[in-house]
Write a protein that holds these residues in place. Structure first.
Motif, mmCIF file in Angstrom:
data_model
loop_
_atom_site.group_PDB
_atom_site.id
_atom_site.type_symbol
_atom_site.label_atom_id
_atom_site.label_comp_id
_atom_site.label_asym_id
_atom_site.label_seq_id
_atom_site.Cartn_x
_atom_site.Cartn_y
_atom_site.Cartn_z
ATOM 1 N N THR A 8 0.853 -1.195 0.000
ATOM 2 C CA THR A 8 0.000 0.000 0.000
ATOM 3 C C THR A 8 0.880 1.233 0.000
ATOM 4 O OG1 THR A 8 -1.663 -1.190 1.286
ATOM 5 C CG2 THR A 8 -1.861 1.199 1.197
ATOM 6 N N THR A 47 -9.376 6.420 1.524
ATOM 7 C CA THR A 47 -9.692 5.086 1.013
ATOM 8 C C THR A 47 -8.639 4.048 1.385
ATOM 9 O OG1 THR A 47 -8.615 5.533 -1.111
ATOM 10 C CG2 THR A 47 -10.984 5.993 -0.952
ATOM 11 N N GLY A 48 -7.627 4.447 2.127
ATOM 12 C CA GLY A 48 -6.613 3.494 2.554
ATOM 13 C C GLY A 48 -5.429 3.408 1.629
ATOM 14 N N ARG A 51 -3.396 0.452 -3.696
ATOM 15 C CA ARG A 51 -3.057 -0.911 -3.329
ATOM 16 C C ARG A 51 -2.503 -1.705 -4.504
ATOM 17 N NH1 ARG A 51 -7.577 0.929 -2.198
ATOM 18 N NH2 ARG A 51 -8.760 -0.341 -3.671
#
Length: 74
Positions: A8, A47-48, A51
């Protein structure tokens, strides 16, 4: 088959570089969330992040490759 996140980042080029390294090594890697990260400031954080994902059965080997590359970088 389910895909899992192995890396990430909040930096698109960094995620693309990791994905390219994995693909070169034969993994079926993809980058997810990159377009959303660029659509609105701060959205990537919400949204993190961006990825890098691989099929679940490639997870352990992909993480091992990423860790070996990170340990070689100054």
């Amino acid at each position: 088959m389910d895909r899992v996140t192995v890396f990430t980042s909040f930096n698109g080029p960094e995620a693309q570089l990791v994905c390219a390294r994995l693909r070169t090594a034969g993994f079926q890697a993809t980058v997810e969330g990159e377009a959303a990260a660029f659509s609105m400031e701060g959205y990537s954080l919400a949204t993190g992040g961006i990825r890098v994902q691989v099929p679940e059965n490639e997870r352990d080997d992909a993480r091992a490759l990423i860790e070996s590359v990170e340990s070689d970088e100054p």
